[in-house]
Motif scaffolding. Structure first.
Motif, PDB file in Angstrom:
ATOM      1  N   LEU A 125       8.077  -5.436  -6.616  1.00 57.57           N
ATOM      2  CA  LEU A 125       7.834  -4.000  -6.525  1.00 57.57           C
ATOM      3  C   LEU A 125       9.106  -3.261  -6.115  1.00 57.57           C
ATOM      4  O   LEU A 125       9.441  -2.210  -6.677  1.00 57.57           O
ATOM      5  N   CYS A 126       9.812  -3.791  -5.134  1.00 60.57           N
ATOM      6  CA  CYS A 126      11.054  -3.152  -4.678  1.00 60.57           C
ATOM      7  C   CYS A 126      12.122  -3.161  -5.763  1.00 60.57           C
ATOM      8  O   CYS A 126      13.054  -2.355  -5.734  1.00 60.57           O
ATOM      9  N   SER A 127      12.001  -4.058  -6.720  1.00 59.24           N
ATOM     10  CA  SER A 127      12.964  -4.154  -7.815  1.00 59.24           C
ATOM     11  C   SER A 127      12.681  -3.185  -8.945  1.00 59.24           C
ATOM     12  O   SER A 127      13.554  -2.962  -9.796  1.00 59.24           O
ATOM     13  N   SER A 128      11.469  -2.606  -8.972  1.00 59.40           N
ATOM     14  CA  SER A 128      11.080  -1.871 -10.176  1.00 59.40           C
ATOM     15  C   SER A 128      10.237  -0.629  -9.945  1.00 59.40           C
ATOM     16  O   SER A 128      10.135   0.212 -10.837  1.00 59.40           O
ATOM     17  N   TYR A 129       9.614  -0.485  -8.774  1.00 62.83           N
ATOM     18  CA  TYR A 129       8.681   0.616  -8.516  1.00 62.83           C
ATOM     19  C   TYR A 129       9.455   1.793  -7.941  1.00 62.83           C
ATOM     20  O   TYR A 129       9.899   1.758  -6.791  1.00 62.83           O
ATOM     21  N   VAL A 130       9.616   2.849  -8.723  1.00 65.13           N
ATOM     22  CA  VAL A 130      10.525   3.930  -8.337  1.00 65.13           C
ATOM     23  C   VAL A 130       9.827   4.986  -7.484  1.00 65.13           C
ATOM     24  O   VAL A 130       8.604   5.140  -7.520  1.00 65.13           O
ATOM     25  N   ASN A 131      10.624   5.707  -6.724  1.00 64.53           N
ATOM     26  CA  ASN A 131      10.123   6.795  -5.876  1.00 64.53           C
ATOM     27  C   ASN A 131       9.919   8.038  -6.745  1.00 64.53           C
ATOM     28  O   ASN A 131      10.727   8.966  -6.734  1.00 64.53           O
ATOM     29  N   SER A 132       8.819   8.042  -7.484  1.00 60.72           N
ATOM     30  CA  SER A 132       8.577   9.123  -8.446  1.00 60.72           C
ATOM     31  C   SER A 132       7.915  10.339  -7.829  1.00 60.72           C
ATOM     32  O   SER A 132       7.840  11.394  -8.453  1.00 60.72           O
ATOM     33  N   LYS A 159      17.034  -2.993  -8.842  1.00 63.24           N
ATOM     34  CA  LYS A 159      16.544  -1.615  -8.781  1.00 63.24           C
ATOM     35  C   LYS A 159      17.652  -0.608  -9.072  1.00 63.24           C
ATOM     36  O   LYS A 159      17.465   0.334  -9.848  1.00 63.24           O
ATOM     37  N   ALA A 160      18.795  -0.754  -8.417  1.00 58.27           N
ATOM     38  CA  ALA A 160      19.846   0.260  -8.496  1.00 58.27           C
ATOM     39  C   ALA A 160      20.705   0.138  -9.754  1.00 58.27           C
ATOM     40  O   ALA A 160      21.238   1.142 -10.234  1.00 58.27           O
ATOM     41  N   VAL A 161      20.838  -1.067 -10.286  1.00 57.90           N
ATOM     42  CA  VAL A 161      21.760  -1.282 -11.408  1.00 57.90           C
ATOM     43  C   VAL A 161      21.031  -1.738 -12.675  1.00 57.90           C
ATOM     44  O   VAL A 161      21.152  -1.123 -13.736  1.00 57.90           O
ATOM     45  N   ALA A 162      20.280  -2.827 -12.557  1.00 58.19           N
ATOM     46  CA  ALA A 162      19.698  -3.426 -13.761  1.00 58.19           C
ATOM     47  C   ALA A 162      18.644  -2.544 -14.421  1.00 58.19           C
ATOM     48  O   ALA A 162      18.664  -2.363 -15.644  1.00 58.19           O
ATOM     49  N   SER A 217      14.413   5.934 -14.071  1.00 55.78           N
ATOM     50  CA  SER A 217      14.561   4.506 -13.817  1.00 55.78           C
ATOM     51  C   SER A 217      15.566   4.230 -12.700  1.00 55.78           C
ATOM     52  O   SER A 217      15.497   3.190 -12.045  1.00 55.78           O
ATOM     53  N   ALA A 218      16.493   5.166 -12.491  1.00 55.55           N
ATOM     54  CA  ALA A 218      17.524   4.986 -11.460  1.00 55.55           C
ATOM     55  C   ALA A 218      17.064   5.445 -10.081  1.00 55.55           C
ATOM     56  O   ALA A 218      17.796   5.283  -9.099  1.00 55.55           O
ATOM     57  N   LEU A 219      15.865   6.013  -9.982  1.00 57.77           N
ATOM     58  CA  LEU A 219      15.346   6.405  -8.675  1.00 57.77           C
ATOM     59  C   LEU A 219      15.185   5.165  -7.794  1.00 57.77           C
ATOM     60  O   LEU A 219      14.914   4.073  -8.287  1.00 57.77           O
ATOM     61  N   PRO A 220      15.331   5.304  -6.478  1.00 57.03           N
ATOM     62  CA  PRO A 220      15.241   4.137  -5.584  1.00 57.03           C
ATOM     63  C   PRO A 220      13.811   3.645  -5.421  1.00 57.03           C
ATOM     64  O   PRO A 220      12.855   4.272  -5.890  1.00 57.03           O
ATOM     65  N   GLY A 238       6.525  -9.672   3.756  1.00 54.72           N
ATOM     66  CA  GLY A 238       7.732  -9.081   3.191  1.00 54.72           C
ATOM     67  C   GLY A 238       8.127  -7.754   3.805  1.00 54.72           C
ATOM     68  O   GLY A 238       8.755  -6.932   3.136  1.00 54.72           O
ATOM     69  N   GLU A 239       7.821  -7.520   5.086  1.00 52.95           N
ATOM     70  CA  GLU A 239       8.107  -6.220   5.695  1.00 52.95           C
ATOM     71  C   GLU A 239       9.607  -5.961   5.801  1.00 52.95           C
ATOM     72  O   GLU A 239      10.076  -4.860   5.498  1.00 52.95           O
ATOM     73  N   VAL A 240      10.368  -6.965   6.243  1.00 55.41           N
ATOM     74  CA  VAL A 240      11.820  -6.802   6.347  1.00 55.41           C
ATOM     75  C   VAL A 240      12.427  -6.623   4.958  1.00 55.41           C
ATOM     76  O   VAL A 240      13.308  -5.780   4.754  1.00 55.41           O
ATOM     77  N   LEU A 241      11.957  -7.404   4.011  1.00 55.67           N
ATOM     78  CA  LEU A 241      12.429  -7.282   2.626  1.00 55.67           C
ATOM     79  C   LEU A 241      12.199  -5.878   2.106  1.00 55.67           C
ATOM     80  O   LEU A 241      13.110  -5.258   1.524  1.00 55.67           O
ATOM     81  N   ALA A 242      11.005  -5.342   2.316  1.00 53.62           N
ATOM     82  CA  ALA A 242      10.696  -4.001   1.827  1.00 53.62           C
ATOM     83  C   ALA A 242      11.545  -2.946   2.523  1.00 53.62           C
ATOM     84  O   ALA A 242      12.108  -2.062   1.877  1.00 53.62           O
ATOM     85  N   ARG A 243      11.650  -3.030   3.848  1.00 52.64           N
ATOM     86  CA  ARG A 243      12.404  -2.029   4.598  1.00 52.64           C
ATOM     87  C   ARG A 243      13.869  -1.993   4.172  1.00 52.64           C
ATOM     88  O   ARG A 243      14.429  -0.928   3.914  1.00 52.64           O
ATOM     89  N   GLU A 244      14.496  -3.155   4.091  1.00 49.67           N
ATOM     90  CA  GLU A 244      15.919  -3.194   3.766  1.00 49.67           C
ATOM     91  C   GLU A 244      16.168  -2.832   2.304  1.00 49.67           C
ATOM     92  O   GLU A 244      17.147  -2.133   1.989  1.00 49.67           O
ATOM     93  N   ALA A 245      15.300  -3.290   1.404  1.00 51.02           N
ATOM     94  CA  ALA A 245      15.480  -2.974  -0.014  1.00 51.02           C
ATOM     95  C   ALA A 245      15.313  -1.483  -0.268  1.00 51.02           C
ATOM     96  O   ALA A 245      16.076  -0.878  -1.043  1.00 51.02           O
ATOM     97  N   ILE A 246      14.324  -0.870   0.378  1.00 52.18           N
ATOM     98  CA  ILE A 246      14.111   0.572   0.221  1.00 52.18           C
ATOM     99  C   ILE A 246      15.309   1.343   0.763  1.00 52.18           C
ATOM    100  O   ILE A 246      15.815   2.278   0.119  1.00 52.18           O
TER     101      ILE A 246
END
Length: 308
Positions: A98-105, A233-236, A263-266, A281-289
């Motif tokens: 989700l953090c790799s693909s779900y954008v802040n729309s 998320k940011a590049v690919a 698609s480039a939204l975080p 995955g709380e740390v993963l989500a927090r840091e990735a966001i």
């Protein structure tokens, strides 16, 4: 440029307020958990219902949506594949995908759509796709992955998992209302709208509170999945969207700018709410966001300069 900076500024201020609340202890030790539960069980379902109940579902049938869906699937698929090979677990891998693909729309995508793309409705296909398709599927996977071994459900109960999830239920109810042309009377819609307006602030404040006492990003055990999620998320994802839009669908001009910018939204802040609610995955989500939000500023500026 103005839209990019103003959108991020609003988010940064509210997260900063949350950090100060956590640092001062104004909400006590359970403040973040209360805000998370409020957003997940009450405010977000209300927001999703009121948003989708009044949405024009016809906007989802377009080339732009296909680009969004395919780039989302590609970015998430890479993370899932790596997670499976590395043995990161179903729940953790789902959050990372989700953090790799779900954008802040929503709270970021709308202001950027207004100021950069010139039309707030252009973010609607992404918003609807994520709410109607991605969210119910992802939350069902998380539901099933977090069921204890001694609490395995019959198959029919597993198939009904989305109907027990408040966020998925709010989304599906909103789609049903829009599809059937149901008019929700004001005395019911107005309170739901008021409650739904708490969702974004609650999510951002909870995210800010979580930053208190946390280590700097990329310092802990989640370094590898965070790096992968942020890179995707940011590049690919924007690169995949650009390649699909130009090479497959022949989009150009404003249409091309639209799909690449969205698609480039975080990664969306509500992903942290999902991670916290399921305690995975709380740390993963927090840091990735956090990192994808920071990187999105220069990425969006470059995209707007090259394609605008």
């Amino acid at each position: 440029m103005q839209g990019v900076l103003s959108g991020f500024a609003v988010i940064a201020v509210v997260i900063g307020v949350g950090y100060l609340i956590g640092r001062r202890g104004y909400l006590g030790d359970g403040g973040r958990e209360v805000l998370t539960k409020l957003a997940f069980h009450v405010a977000s379902p209300a927001l999703l219902f009121t948003t989708l109940a009044q949405a024009d579902l016809s906007v989802i049938f377009s080339d732009r949506l296909l680009v969004t869906a395919m780039s989302t699937a590609a970015a998430a698929g890479v993370f899932v594949a790596v997670g499976a090979v590395r043995g990161w677990g179903v729940g953790r891998t789902t959050i990372g995908a989700l953090c790799s693909s779900y954008v802040n729309s929503g709270n970021l995508g709308i202001p950027i759509a207004v100021y950069v793309l010139g039309d707030a409705s252009l973010v609607a296909p992404v918003l609807l796709f994520q709410l109607v398709a991605v969210t119910p599927v992802a939350l069902t996977v998380l539901d099933l992955a977090t069921v204890a071994d001694d609490d395995k459900r019959p198959l029919w109960q597993s198939l009904l998992t989305p109907l027990r999830n408040p966020i998925a239920l709010g989304s599906l109810a909103g789609v049903a209302a829009s599809a059937t042309g149901l008019h929700v009377p004001g005395p019911l819609m107005d309170p739901l709208t008021l409650i739904g307006n708490m969702s974004v602030p609650a999510v951002l404040l909870a995210f800010g509170i979580s930053l208190r006492g946390s280590t700097l990003p990329l310092r802990g055990a989640e370094r590898a999945p965070v790096l992968l999620a942020v890179t995707l998320k940011a590049v690919a994802q924007p690169l995949i969207a650009w390649a699909l839009a130009t090479g497959v669908f022949g989009l150009h001009g404003a249409s091309l700018l639209d799909v690449v910018v969205t698609s480039a939204l975080p990664a969306a802040q509500n992903l942290f709410t999902y991670a916290s609610s399921y305690r995975v995955g709380e740390v993963l989500a927090r840091e990735a966001i956090l990192l994808s939000t920071v990187l999105a500023v220069p990425v969006l500026v470059v995209v707007a300069a090259l394609l605008g």
